[in-house]
Write an enzyme that holds these catalytic residues in place. Structure first.
Site, mmCIF file in Angstrom:
data_model
loop_
_atom_site.group_PDB
_atom_site.id
_atom_site.type_symbol
_atom_site.label_atom_id
_atom_site.label_comp_id
_atom_site.label_asym_id
_atom_site.label_seq_id
_atom_site.Cartn_x
_atom_site.Cartn_y
_atom_site.Cartn_z
ATOM 1 N N ILE A 10 0.816 -1.222 0.000
ATOM 2 C CA ILE A 10 0.000 0.000 0.000
ATOM 3 C C ILE A 10 0.847 1.268 0.000
ATOM 4 O O ILE A 10 0.381 2.328 -0.429
ATOM 5 C CB ILE A 10 -0.967 0.006 1.208
ATOM 6 N N THR A 11 2.091 1.193 0.440
ATOM 7 C CA THR A 11 2.940 2.388 0.476
ATOM 8 C C THR A 11 3.601 2.680 -0.869
ATOM 9 O O THR A 11 4.262 3.692 -1.026
ATOM 10 C CB THR A 11 4.040 2.253 1.543
ATOM 11 N N GLN A 13 3.719 3.102 -5.241
ATOM 12 C CA GLN A 13 3.016 3.928 -6.225
ATOM 13 C C GLN A 13 1.599 3.398 -6.474
ATOM 14 O O GLN A 13 0.609 4.115 -6.316
ATOM 15 C CB GLN A 13 3.799 3.939 -7.545
ATOM 16 N N ASP A 14 1.496 2.121 -6.859
ATOM 17 C CA ASP A 14 0.189 1.553 -7.186
ATOM 18 C C ASP A 14 -0.717 1.505 -5.964
ATOM 19 O O ASP A 14 -1.910 1.821 -6.048
ATOM 20 C CB ASP A 14 0.356 0.135 -7.736
ATOM 21 N N ASP A 57 4.977 -8.852 6.375
ATOM 22 C CA ASP A 57 6.035 -8.975 5.380
ATOM 23 C C ASP A 57 5.726 -10.185 4.506
ATOM 24 O O ASP A 57 5.271 -11.216 5.012
ATOM 25 C CB ASP A 57 7.393 -9.160 6.069
ATOM 26 N N LEU A 79 -0.095 -6.266 -4.336
ATOM 27 C CA LEU A 79 0.791 -5.384 -5.100
ATOM 28 C C LEU A 79 2.230 -5.415 -4.594
ATOM 29 O O LEU A 79 3.130 -4.913 -5.272
ATOM 30 C CB LEU A 79 0.276 -3.939 -5.038
ATOM 31 N N ALA A 81 5.981 -6.242 -3.854
ATOM 32 C CA ALA A 81 6.997 -6.965 -4.624
ATOM 33 C C ALA A 81 8.338 -6.269 -4.495
ATOM 34 O O ALA A 81 8.408 -5.076 -4.177
ATOM 35 C CB ALA A 81 6.601 -7.033 -6.099
ATOM 36 N N TYR A 94 16.290 -13.009 -2.736
ATOM 37 C CA TYR A 94 15.290 -12.176 -2.067
ATOM 38 C C TYR A 94 14.110 -11.904 -2.999
ATOM 39 O O TYR A 94 12.943 -11.957 -2.574
ATOM 40 C CB TYR A 94 15.921 -10.863 -1.615
ATOM 41 N N THR A 124 3.152 -8.880 -14.481
ATOM 42 C CA THR A 124 3.942 -7.871 -15.171
ATOM 43 C C THR A 124 4.174 -8.222 -16.632
ATOM 44 O O THR A 124 4.213 -9.410 -17.007
ATOM 45 C CB THR A 124 5.311 -7.716 -14.479
ATOM 46 N N GLU A 126 6.939 -8.028 -17.902
ATOM 47 C CA GLU A 126 8.243 -8.685 -17.926
ATOM 48 C C GLU A 126 8.111 -10.198 -18.072
ATOM 49 O O GLU A 126 9.100 -10.885 -18.347
ATOM 50 C CB GLU A 126 9.044 -8.342 -16.664
ATOM 51 N N TYR A 148 13.376 -11.199 -11.638
ATOM 52 C CA TYR A 148 12.068 -10.601 -11.356
ATOM 53 C C TYR A 148 10.986 -11.219 -12.230
ATOM 54 O O TYR A 148 9.923 -11.632 -11.746
ATOM 55 C CB TYR A 148 12.141 -9.091 -11.598
ATOM 56 N N LYS A 152 7.862 -13.565 -10.992
ATOM 57 C CA LYS A 152 6.483 -13.183 -11.291
ATOM 58 C C LYS A 152 5.775 -14.248 -12.126
ATOM 59 O O LYS A 152 4.546 -14.381 -12.064
ATOM 60 C CB LYS A 152 6.457 -11.839 -12.016
#
Length: 349
Positions: A10-11, A13-14, A57, A79, A81, A94, A124, A126, A148, A152
């Site tokens: 939540i912190t 951008q999205d 976490d 969201l 990641a 990680y 994504t 990607e 990444y 995903k």
């Protein structure tokens, strides 16, 4: 009765834009944040009193279980990641723990505690990596080219597996690049607009970048969080591409940012102390530079440390399915996106 939404990340951008959207739609909003010795809530400080935050976490299944038991959400928007592609080569373990196994931990927690909750899983473009088809759509074969992207891909398939195995409402959003004034400062679009703003004002000398010719499908984040919400308002869960069906290179992003500045400079009398940027590309490969002719100086350089070990050259999304089934399409295209970001950073940096 208000719907309850739980947002991981939540912190970010999205997450911040999604929280704003759900506040407008009268949701009770809960968000998961990581415990940190420094404040990391800058993007949501303006709505801090309208949301409920919980420490957790994605690498800690017990914290996720506890939050799900307490909140019992109607909708979960996943969201969170490790979302920096280049960094995923440096921290692959990680990245896998957060982006791949984190989704599994969350899905298992939902299955055990609130199996009727609708689940949105952020994947994504990607996933497509070394693209097998242009443009890319929901049926295009995946070929990820980074830790990444691979993490995903696991997230995408484990979400589908839980949907089919346990009859859970789970939708994957295959979102192409989406940017905004809140984009993190290490991501290339925001790095460009911030650096150019500082170079213009004499606060920075040079912008260093990697591959200038990588092409991406860039949209505006508030459009995309609307798409996330729409995916969970349908009767049948499914997977959707959100994109703009346009592709532009990083070089084009830089050039458009400079055009925005030059127009801003011309139209604002109080900026008489600033000079127009007359950019010319000189050289080739790693020796290419962006030269400001009227200042007689190099303002953009190539730094090979920003190259990816395996490059993704072209991403271009086809959002036809989202338009037909969700009634979704982007309202902000490339030039307007660049203008929003560049003007913001010119006014704040």
């Amino acid at each position: 009765m208000k719907k309850k939404a739980l947002i991981t990340g939540i912190t970010g951008q999205d997450g911040s834009y999604l929280a704003e959207l759900l506040i407008e739609k009268n949701y009770e909003i809960h968000g998961i944040i990581r415990r940190s010795s420094s404040f990391n809530t800058g993007r949501i400080d303006h709505i801090y009193n309208k949301i409920h935050l919980h420490y957790g976490d994605m690498t800690d299944s017990l914290s996720l279980e506890r939050i799900l038991q307490e909140v019992k959400p109607d909708e979960v928007y996943h969201l969170a990641a490790q979302s920096h592609v280049r960094a995923s080569f440096d921290i692959p373990d990680y990245t896998g723990q957060v982006d791949a196994m984190g989704t599994l931990r969350l899905l298992e927690g939902i299955r055990r505690n609130c199996p009727n909750a609708k689940f949105y899983n952020a994947t994504t473009s990607e996933l497509y990596g070394k693209v097998q088809e242009v443009p890319q759509k929901e049926t295009t074969e995946f070929y990820p080219r980074s830790p990444y992207g691979v993490a995903k891909l696991f997230s995408y398939w484990i979400a589908k597996n839980y949907r089919e195995s346990y009859n859970m409402f789970i939708s994957n959003g295959i979102l192409f690049n989406h940017e905004s004034e809140r984009r993190g400062e290490t991501f290339v679009t925001r790095k460009v607009t911030m650096a150019l703003s500082k170079i213009i004002k004499g606060k920075q000398d040079v912008l260093e970048l990697g591959n200038l010719d990588s092409k991406r499908d860039w949209g505006y984040t508030p459009d995309y969080v609307e798409g996330m919400w729409r995916m969970l308002q349908t009767d049948i869960p499914d997977d959707f591409v959100l994109a703009t069906n346009e592709t532009h290179s990083i070089r084009e992003f830089i050039e458009e940012s400079i055009k925005v500045y030059n127009n801003w400079f011309i139209n604002w009398d109080e900026n008489d102390n600033y000079e127009e940027i007359d950019l010319e590309w000189r050289g080739e490969g790693e020796n290419e530079v962006g030269f400001c002719k009227n200042r007689n100086k190099v303002i953009i350089k190539i730094n090979p440390k920003y190259y990816r070990p395996a490059e993704v050259e072209l991403l271009l999304g086809d959002y036809t399915k989202a338009k037909e089934k969700l009634g979704w399409e982007p309202t902000t295209k490339f030039k307007e996106l660049v203008k929003k970001m560049m003007i913001h950073d010119l006014n704040t940096n």
